[in-house]
Design an enzyme around this catalytic site. Structure first.
Site, PDB file in Angstrom:
ATOM      1  N   ASN A  60      -5.043   1.988 -13.173  1.00 40.26           N
ATOM      2  CA  ASN A  60      -4.330   1.209 -13.387  1.00 40.26           C
ATOM      3  C   ASN A  60      -3.138   1.448 -12.359  1.00 40.26           C
ATOM      4  O   ASN A  60      -2.577   2.035 -13.188  1.00 40.26           O
ATOM      5  CB  ASN A  60      -4.623  -0.169 -13.276  1.00 40.26           C
ATOM      6  CG  ASN A  60      -3.282  -0.741 -11.777  1.00 40.26           C
ATOM      7  OD1 ASN A  60      -2.999  -0.954 -11.242  1.00 40.26           O
ATOM      8  ND2 ASN A  60      -3.359  -2.331 -13.667  1.00 40.26           N
ATOM      9  N   GLU A 114       6.810   5.185  -9.556  1.00 36.30           N
ATOM     10  CA  GLU A 114       5.178   5.294  -9.217  1.00 36.30           C
ATOM     11  C   GLU A 114       4.778   6.525  -8.121  1.00 36.30           C
ATOM     12  O   GLU A 114       3.633   7.133  -8.451  1.00 36.30           O
ATOM     13  CB  GLU A 114       4.998   3.956  -8.610  1.00 36.30           C
ATOM     14  CG  GLU A 114       5.317   2.663  -9.037  1.00 36.30           C
ATOM     15  CD  GLU A 114       4.874   1.149  -8.989  1.00 36.30           C
ATOM     16  OE1 GLU A 114       5.019   1.439  -7.495  1.00 36.30           O
ATOM     17  OE2 GLU A 114       4.925   0.330  -9.370  1.00 36.30           O
ATOM     18  N   GLY A 149       0.224  -1.471  -0.313  1.00 36.55           N
ATOM     19  CA  GLY A 149       0.535   0.206  -0.434  1.00 36.55           C
ATOM     20  C   GLY A 149       0.971   1.703   0.001  1.00 36.55           C
ATOM     21  O   GLY A 149       0.267   2.313   0.191  1.00 36.55           O
ATOM     22  N   SER A 150       2.387   1.353  -0.402  1.00 39.46           N
ATOM     23  CA  SER A 150       3.061   2.485  -0.589  1.00 39.46           C
ATOM     24  C   SER A 150       2.414   3.905  -1.531  1.00 39.46           C
ATOM     25  O   SER A 150       2.243   4.525  -0.999  1.00 39.46           O
ATOM     26  CB  SER A 150       4.564   2.280  -0.635  1.00 39.46           C
ATOM     27  OG  SER A 150       4.720   1.650  -1.797  1.00 39.46           O
ATOM     28  N   ASN A 151       1.831   3.128  -2.262  1.00 41.38           N
ATOM     29  CA  ASN A 151       1.260   3.891  -3.110  1.00 41.38           C
ATOM     30  C   ASN A 151       0.384   4.629  -2.783  1.00 41.38           C
ATOM     31  O   ASN A 151      -0.799   5.467  -3.217  1.00 41.38           O
ATOM     32  CB  ASN A 151       1.068   2.800  -4.744  1.00 41.38           C
ATOM     33  CG  ASN A 151       2.080   3.039  -6.179  1.00 41.38           C
ATOM     34  OD1 ASN A 151       2.541   4.145  -6.273  1.00 41.38           O
ATOM     35  ND2 ASN A 151       2.778   2.314  -5.980  1.00 41.38           N
ATOM     36  N   HIS A 188       0.706   0.002 -13.597  1.00 43.87           N
ATOM     37  CA  HIS A 188       1.578  -1.659 -13.703  1.00 43.87           C
ATOM     38  C   HIS A 188       3.233  -1.347 -13.591  1.00 43.87           C
ATOM     39  O   HIS A 188       3.647   0.271 -14.226  1.00 43.87           O
ATOM     40  CB  HIS A 188       1.107  -2.038 -14.820  1.00 43.87           C
ATOM     41  CG  HIS A 188       1.963  -3.286 -15.390  1.00 43.87           C
ATOM     42  ND1 HIS A 188       1.815  -3.921 -14.390  1.00 43.87           N
ATOM     43  CD2 HIS A 188       2.933  -3.129 -16.439  1.00 43.87           C
ATOM     44  CE1 HIS A 188       1.726  -5.622 -14.971  1.00 43.87           C
ATOM     45  NE2 HIS A 188       3.094  -4.776 -16.183  1.00 43.87           N
ATOM     46  N   ASP A 211      -4.289  -5.137 -17.778  1.00 48.09           N
ATOM     47  CA  ASP A 211      -3.270  -4.248 -18.374  1.00 48.09           C
ATOM     48  C   ASP A 211      -4.001  -4.116 -20.077  1.00 48.09           C
ATOM     49  O   ASP A 211      -2.384  -3.734 -20.053  1.00 48.09           O
ATOM     50  CB  ASP A 211      -2.319  -5.071 -17.497  1.00 48.09           C
ATOM     51  CG  ASP A 211      -1.635  -5.143 -16.868  1.00 48.09           C
ATOM     52  OD1 ASP A 211      -1.129  -6.604 -16.501  1.00 48.09           O
ATOM     53  OD2 ASP A 211      -2.197  -4.522 -15.500  1.00 48.09           O
ATOM     54  N   LEU A 241      -9.041  -9.834 -11.007  1.00 47.52           N
ATOM     55  CA  LEU A 241      -9.171  -8.902 -12.195  1.00 47.52           C
ATOM     56  C   LEU A 241     -10.392  -8.024 -11.590  1.00 47.52           C
ATOM     57  O   LEU A 241     -11.370  -8.588 -10.745  1.00 47.52           O
ATOM     58  CB  LEU A 241      -9.889  -9.989 -13.156  1.00 47.52           C
ATOM     59  CG  LEU A 241      -9.777  -9.727 -15.088  1.00 47.52           C
ATOM     60  CD1 LEU A 241      -8.840  -9.056 -15.243  1.00 47.52           C
ATOM     61  CD2 LEU A 241     -10.438 -11.232 -15.136  1.00 47.52           C
ATOM     62  N   ILE A 242     -10.999  -6.701 -11.991  1.00 45.67           N
ATOM     63  CA  ILE A 242     -11.896  -6.055 -11.845  1.00 45.67           C
ATOM     64  C   ILE A 242     -13.351  -6.756 -12.605  1.00 45.67           C
ATOM     65  O   ILE A 242     -13.295  -7.215 -13.914  1.00 45.67           O
ATOM     66  CB  ILE A 242     -12.541  -4.747 -12.571  1.00 45.67           C
ATOM     67  CG1 ILE A 242     -10.487  -4.435 -11.627  1.00 45.67           C
ATOM     68  CG2 ILE A 242     -13.095  -3.706 -12.084  1.00 45.67           C
ATOM     69  CD1 ILE A 242     -10.696  -4.370  -9.810  1.00 45.67           C
TER      70      ILE A 242
HETATM   71  C1  GRF Z   1       3.259  -1.702  -6.993  1.00 43.19           C
HETATM   72  O1  GRF Z   1       4.804  -2.141  -7.906  1.00 43.19           O
HETATM   73  C2  GRF Z   1       2.644  -1.065  -8.632  1.00 43.19           C
HETATM   74  O2  GRF Z   1       2.876  -0.879 -10.100  1.00 43.19           O
HETATM   75  C3  GRF Z   1       1.595  -2.904  -8.397  1.00 43.19           C
HETATM   76  O3  GRF Z   1       1.698  -3.292  -7.306  1.00 43.19           O
HETATM   77  C4  GRF Z   1       2.890  -2.670  -6.224  1.00 43.19           C
HETATM   78  C5  GRF Z   1       2.165  -1.891  -5.292  1.00 43.19           C
HETATM   79  O4  GRF Z   1       2.883  -1.133  -4.309  1.00 43.19           O
HETATM   80  N1  GRF Z   1       0.746  -2.910  -9.849  1.00 43.19           N
HETATM   81  P1  GRF Z   1       2.172  -0.905  -3.221  1.00 43.19           P
HETATM   82  O5  GRF Z   1       1.245  -2.292  -2.602  1.00 43.19           O
HETATM   83  O6  GRF Z   1       1.827   0.314  -3.064  1.00 43.19           O
HETATM   84  O7  GRF Z   1       3.532  -0.373  -1.971  1.00 43.19           O
END
Ligand code: GRF
Length: 189
Positions: free
Chosen positions: A102, A174, A12-14, A104, A145, A87-88
């Site tokens: 999303n 990201e 969940g860092s993003n 990727h 994707d 998959l959604i």
């Molecule tokens: C990221 O590398 C993203 O590109 C992929 O899953 C990873 C999620 O990382 N879809 P985080 O859980 O947000 O750290």
């Protein structure tokens, strides 16, 4: 008020970076953090950020409309996938046309599709002796994707790079770009 729901299956860092980015913005709310993984690191990050968390299982996601109805009841404007491994369902894609995005960790269409996630992607990039990798932010359709690409950013891959080195560079890209691209998509709605 624009409302965002973030789906994540892992660390969940993003999700955290996106939530921190919008925290000062009174017109945008991270309304929900949703995960299929009760052990996901995103749950702790959401708790720290005082964000509502919904944990669901495969059965409720694919065999009921519970999640779709929750998103509609919460008047969600944009669904953001951030490391979400499922998959959604078509019903969800149909209910949110061009409102599910999303990220990727590669330069699609290369290194995408089923099974291409996390370190598997970076290992494939290194094994293919690629000279660059990067991120792709795209709209989501019913297939992994394959939605329309919104944004891409690249980084060099050195011959000495390991998958872990590439992963580190990709995560930095990201965190640098996803929050801003989410805002650009929100502003286009
Ligand atoms: C990221 O590398 C993203 O590109 C992929 O899953 C990873 C999620 O990382 N879809 P985080 O859980 O947000 O750290």
């Amino acid at each position: 008020m624009k409302r965002i729901a973030i789906f994540a299956s892992g660390s969940g860092s993003n999700a955290e970076k996106i939530a921190e980015y919008f925290a000062p913005n009174p017109d945008v709310e991270i309304s929900l953090i949703l995960t299929n993984n009760p052990q996901a690191g995103v749950i702790q990050r959401a708790r720290k950020l005082h964000l509502p968390v919904v944990v669901f299982d495969r059965k409720s996601f694919y065999e009921t409309n519970r999640i779709l109805q929750l998103l509609q009841n919460q008047h969600i404007d944009l669904v953001v996938l951030a490391g979400f491994m499922m998959l959604i369902p078509e019903a969800l894609v149909a209910a949110f046309p061009n409102r599910i995005i999303n990220i990727h960790p590669a330069l699609l269409p290369k290194f995408g599709g089923k099974g291409m996630y996390g370190d598997f992607v970076h290992e494939a990039v290194v094994a293919a002796s690629e000279v660059e990798s990067g991120i792709t932010i795209h709209y989501v359709n019913e297939r992994y994707d394959e939605g329309v690409i919104i944004f891409q950013a690249s980084c060099p891959v050195e011959p000495t790079d390991t998958a872990a080195n590439v992963a580190h560079k990709i995560h930095a890209l990201e965190h640098q770009h996803y929050p801003r691209v989410v805002e650009e998509v929100l502003n286009s709605l």
